[in-house]
Motif scaffolding. Structure first.
Motif, PDB file in Angstrom:
ATOM      1  N   LYS A   6     -10.059  13.228  -6.873  1.00  0.00           N
ATOM      2  CA  LYS A   6     -10.705  14.152  -7.803  1.00  0.00           C
ATOM      3  C   LYS A   6      -9.777  15.300  -8.174  1.00  0.00           C
ATOM      4  N   SER A   7      -9.112  15.831  -7.149  1.00  0.00           N
ATOM      5  CA  SER A   7      -8.191  16.948  -7.396  1.00  0.00           C
ATOM      6  C   SER A   7      -7.265  17.115  -6.213  1.00  0.00           C
ATOM      7  N   ILE A   8      -6.135  17.767  -6.478  1.00  0.00           N
ATOM      8  CA  ILE A   8      -5.175  18.070  -5.419  1.00  0.00           C
ATOM      9  C   ILE A   8      -4.874  19.557  -5.498  1.00  0.00           C
ATOM     10  N   GLU A   9      -5.181  20.249  -4.431  1.00  0.00           N
ATOM     11  CA  GLU A   9      -4.978  21.695  -4.411  1.00  0.00           C
ATOM     12  C   GLU A   9      -3.488  21.987  -4.534  1.00  0.00           C
ATOM     13  N   ASP A  10      -3.160  22.895  -5.386  1.00  0.00           N
ATOM     14  CA  ASP A  10      -1.751  23.165  -5.677  1.00  0.00           C
ATOM     15  C   ASP A  10      -0.976  23.713  -4.483  1.00  0.00           C
ATOM     16  N   PHE A  11      -1.546  24.757  -3.871  1.00  0.00           N
ATOM     17  CA  PHE A  11      -0.726  25.466  -2.868  1.00  0.00           C
ATOM     18  C   PHE A  11      -0.580  24.744  -1.528  1.00  0.00           C
ATOM     19  N   ASP A  12      -1.541  23.862  -1.139  1.00  0.00           N
ATOM     20  CA  ASP A  12      -1.374  23.183   0.156  1.00  0.00           C
ATOM     21  C   ASP A  12      -1.596  21.668   0.071  1.00  0.00           C
ATOM     22  N   LYS A  13      -1.666  21.156  -1.143  1.00  0.00           N
ATOM     23  CA  LYS A  13      -1.815  19.698  -1.342  1.00  0.00           C
ATOM     24  C   LYS A  13      -3.023  19.098  -0.616  1.00  0.00           C
ATOM     25  N   THR A  14      -4.068  19.881  -0.501  1.00  0.00           N
ATOM     26  CA  THR A  14      -5.328  19.357   0.011  1.00  0.00           C
ATOM     27  C   THR A  14      -5.914  18.400  -1.031  1.00  0.00           C
ATOM     28  N   TYR A  15      -6.449  17.273  -0.555  1.00  0.00           N
ATOM     29  CA  TYR A  15      -7.015  16.279  -1.478  1.00  0.00           C
ATOM     30  C   TYR A  15      -8.539  16.330  -1.479  1.00  0.00           C
ATOM     31  N   THR A  16      -9.113  16.348  -2.672  1.00  0.00           N
ATOM     32  CA  THR A  16     -10.561  16.173  -2.770  1.00  0.00           C
ATOM     33  C   THR A  16     -10.805  14.774  -3.328  1.00  0.00           C
ATOM     34  N   LEU A  17     -11.617  14.026  -2.563  1.00  0.00           N
ATOM     35  CA  LEU A  17     -11.810  12.607  -2.885  1.00  0.00           C
ATOM     36  C   LEU A  17     -13.251  12.306  -3.223  1.00  0.00           C
ATOM     37  N   SER A  37       0.852  -1.191   0.000  1.00  0.00           N
ATOM     38  CA  SER A  37       0.000   0.000   0.000  1.00  0.00           C
ATOM     39  C   SER A  37       0.885   1.238   0.000  1.00  0.00           C
ATOM     40  N   ILE A  38       0.313   2.343  -0.420  1.00  0.00           N
ATOM     41  CA  ILE A  38       1.038   3.616  -0.382  1.00  0.00           C
ATOM     42  C   ILE A  38       0.182   4.676   0.292  1.00  0.00           C
ATOM     43  N   LEU A  39       0.837   5.740   0.700  1.00  0.00           N
ATOM     44  CA  LEU A  39       0.112   6.838   1.320  1.00  0.00           C
ATOM     45  C   LEU A  39      -0.718   7.565   0.272  1.00  0.00           C
ATOM     46  N   LEU A  40      -1.893   7.997   0.668  1.00  0.00           N
ATOM     47  CA  LEU A  40      -2.723   8.782  -0.241  1.00  0.00           C
ATOM     48  C   LEU A  40      -1.962  10.020  -0.716  1.00  0.00           C
ATOM     49  N   SER A  41      -1.158  10.571   0.187  1.00  0.00           N
ATOM     50  CA  SER A  41      -0.400  11.788  -0.154  1.00  0.00           C
ATOM     51  C   SER A  41       0.626  11.560  -1.260  1.00  0.00           C
ATOM     52  N   GLU A  42       0.889  10.290  -1.568  1.00  0.00           N
ATOM     53  CA  GLU A  42       1.845  10.005  -2.642  1.00  0.00           C
ATOM     54  C   GLU A  42       1.150   9.694  -3.977  1.00  0.00           C
ATOM     55  N   LYS A  65     -16.930   5.968  -2.962  1.00  0.00           N
ATOM     56  CA  LYS A  65     -17.962   5.021  -3.384  1.00  0.00           C
ATOM     57  C   LYS A  65     -18.922   5.584  -4.419  1.00  0.00           C
ATOM     58  N   GLY A  66     -18.413   6.310  -5.366  1.00  0.00           N
ATOM     59  CA  GLY A  66     -19.288   6.803  -6.410  1.00  0.00           C
ATOM     60  C   GLY A  66     -20.103   8.028  -6.102  1.00  0.00           C
ATOM     61  N   LYS A  67     -20.489   8.247  -4.861  1.00  0.00           N
ATOM     62  CA  LYS A  67     -21.304   9.429  -4.607  1.00  0.00           C
ATOM     63  C   LYS A  67     -20.618  10.519  -3.759  1.00  0.00           C
ATOM     64  N   LYS A  68     -20.485  10.272  -2.468  1.00  0.00           N
ATOM     65  CA  LYS A  68     -19.988  11.323  -1.582  1.00  0.00           C
ATOM     66  C   LYS A  68     -18.629  11.883  -2.036  1.00  0.00           C
ATOM     67  N   GLU A  69     -18.476  13.190  -1.811  1.00  0.00           N
ATOM     68  CA  GLU A  69     -17.200  13.810  -2.121  1.00  0.00           C
ATOM     69  C   GLU A  69     -16.703  14.508  -0.858  1.00  0.00           C
ATOM     70  N   ILE A  70     -15.449  14.297  -0.513  1.00  0.00           N
ATOM     71  CA  ILE A  70     -14.915  14.959   0.679  1.00  0.00           C
ATOM     72  C   ILE A  70     -13.548  15.553   0.383  1.00  0.00           C
ATOM     73  N   THR A  71     -13.220  16.585   1.183  1.00  0.00           N
ATOM     74  CA  THR A  71     -11.916  17.232   1.045  1.00  0.00           C
ATOM     75  C   THR A  71     -11.159  17.049   2.347  1.00  0.00           C
ATOM     76  N   VAL A  72      -9.925  16.608   2.209  1.00  0.00           N
ATOM     77  CA  VAL A  72      -9.112  16.379   3.408  1.00  0.00           C
ATOM     78  C   VAL A  72      -7.759  17.076   3.268  1.00  0.00           C
ATOM     79  N   SER A  73      -7.208  17.470   4.405  1.00  0.00           N
ATOM     80  CA  SER A  73      -5.911  18.154   4.405  1.00  0.00           C
ATOM     81  C   SER A  73      -4.808  17.183   4.011  1.00  0.00           C
ATOM     82  N   ASN A  74      -3.648  17.758   3.680  1.00  0.00           N
ATOM     83  CA  ASN A  74      -2.522  16.904   3.341  1.00  0.00           C
ATOM     84  C   ASN A  74      -2.083  16.074   4.546  1.00  0.00           C
ATOM     85  N   LYS A  75      -2.266  16.622   5.725  1.00  0.00           N
ATOM     86  CA  LYS A  75      -1.905  15.876   6.933  1.00  0.00           C
ATOM     87  C   LYS A  75      -2.719  14.588   7.003  1.00  0.00           C
TER      88      LYS A  75
END
Lengths: 218, 218
Positions: free
Chosen positions: A185-196, A143-148, A199-209
DNA sequence: ATCATAAATTAGATTAGTCTAATTTTTTAT
DNA sequence: ATAAAAAATTAGACTAATCTAATTTATGAT
């Protein structure tokens, strides 16, 4: 038979030496166990005499095969008990660590083998950490880190590297559970925030931490 | 929090004071715990300071309400774990005591309450010993020793007073299990050997020593 | 009532695991 | 290469639980 204290030293040394491939330092162990390094020095001497570690003054030390075997067995017990607590007793994954810290020191081979059977020979604990088999062998997972990962990647959430109750309850809150399929879905350029996408529906945004504490498998 | 040692003292004192209604003697406790009476004296002093026992030099001592509450809770945990080991993990009733001696010292109210629910609030352990509820209340059971019954008596085998693995495996061998309905076919005059009818068909003969270790309820 | 035995206590040591404070060794930066 | 900083070790003390040996207190039998 080994005392609880000795078992805790073995476990802590094992974890430290796994994550560095170098010899373990007295001070790191002292920090991990929350004791003074004078205590560590004293304990290491005894453990070296028992052939649980290889120890030369100020050199860094490692577990012997014997020490490693005991350490892995304690980890096996800890993780099997965690599965029991979550699967059978209904505890949350954020509540089981402390109880398993006690249960891991119960001495009975028969008990742990029966527990393993009862639980259906689980391969991972509730946090996705692999459970070694009775011979101390871990199933290798890649497995790998999501941040990678990069934008567009799709994978399965299979583990965490942060086991703190606060992080785990955060994941519960945002609705992220072990085994979920996610895509980036996307990775914010300036702070590497991840938008995920979950399961096909819900979308969430999480910090790089957070992204840095989630393990993903293809 | 109490140490394992202290908990073992509390449990041993509880058992001794239950079976005599007198104050417990230092020497009896020393024998029960397998330690020297000098050790008992030292420990009793500490426990008296903690208000776990009432202790006056050379007077015999008893648990305080606080001490009793802790002791009963340990017994509750021991017996619930025994049920788990037999019912869920498939251990024999002769194999569980030692493991439960360790498990009874796990500190977690949530754990024991969930275990109790998981097991369906059992009223007795695999040897028929009553399990106190979360408030420390034992369900009163009115059983008598088989050795106190007369010819023709019919009842249910509900408990043992001898918990040794050798006795329990003997019962397994002759096919006597907790819950069995038995009736007294005859009692030998010269040695009080009992001949019993089991569940309508099987007939077995047991010594008075055995009859003296079996609890029967109407 | 007193003497012998049994029970309990005290005194002093031991072991495991810890601590603080002092010292020594090792590493790092200049 | 050497001084400063960091890491490790030693020395000495503490607590919990135990032990043995010696002493004191209780009990019980004549």
């Amino acid at each position: 038979m080994n005392s609880f204290t000795e078992e805790n030293y073995l476990k802590a040394i094992y974890k430290l030496q796994e994550q560095s491939s170098e010899g373990v330092a007295n001070s790191d162990l002292a920090k991990a166990l929350g004791v003074q390094s004078a205590s560590v020095t004293a304990m290491l001497k005894k453990m070296a005499q028992k052939k649980l570690i290889n120890y030369e003054k100020s050199k860094g030390f490692r577990l012997t095969d014997k020490g490693k075997q005991i350490a892995v067995n304690i980890i096996r017990k800890h993780r099997l008990w965690e599965v029991f607590l979550v699967e059978k007793l209904g505890f949350g994954w954020d509540e089981v660590h402390e109880i398993a810290e006690q249960l891991e020191h119960i001495h009975s081979e028969a008990l742990i083998n029966r527990l393993d059977v009862y639980l259906g020979h689980p391969k991972a604990d509730p946090h996705g950490d692999p459970i070694p088999n009775a011979n101390g062998i871990f199933a290798k997972s890649k497995s790998i880190l999501l941040s990678e990962t990069e934008k567009g990647m799709q994978g399965k959430f299979v583990g965490v590297t942060d086991h703190s109750p606060s992080f785990l309850t955060y994941l519960d809150k945002v609705g992220l559970s072990l085994g979920d399929t996610i895509s980036v879905k996307s990775i914010e350029d300036f702070d590497k925030t991840y938008t995920l996408q979950l399961k096909g529906k819900k979308e969430i945004t999480v910090s790089n931490k957070v992204a840095n504490s989630l393990l993903i498998a293809g």
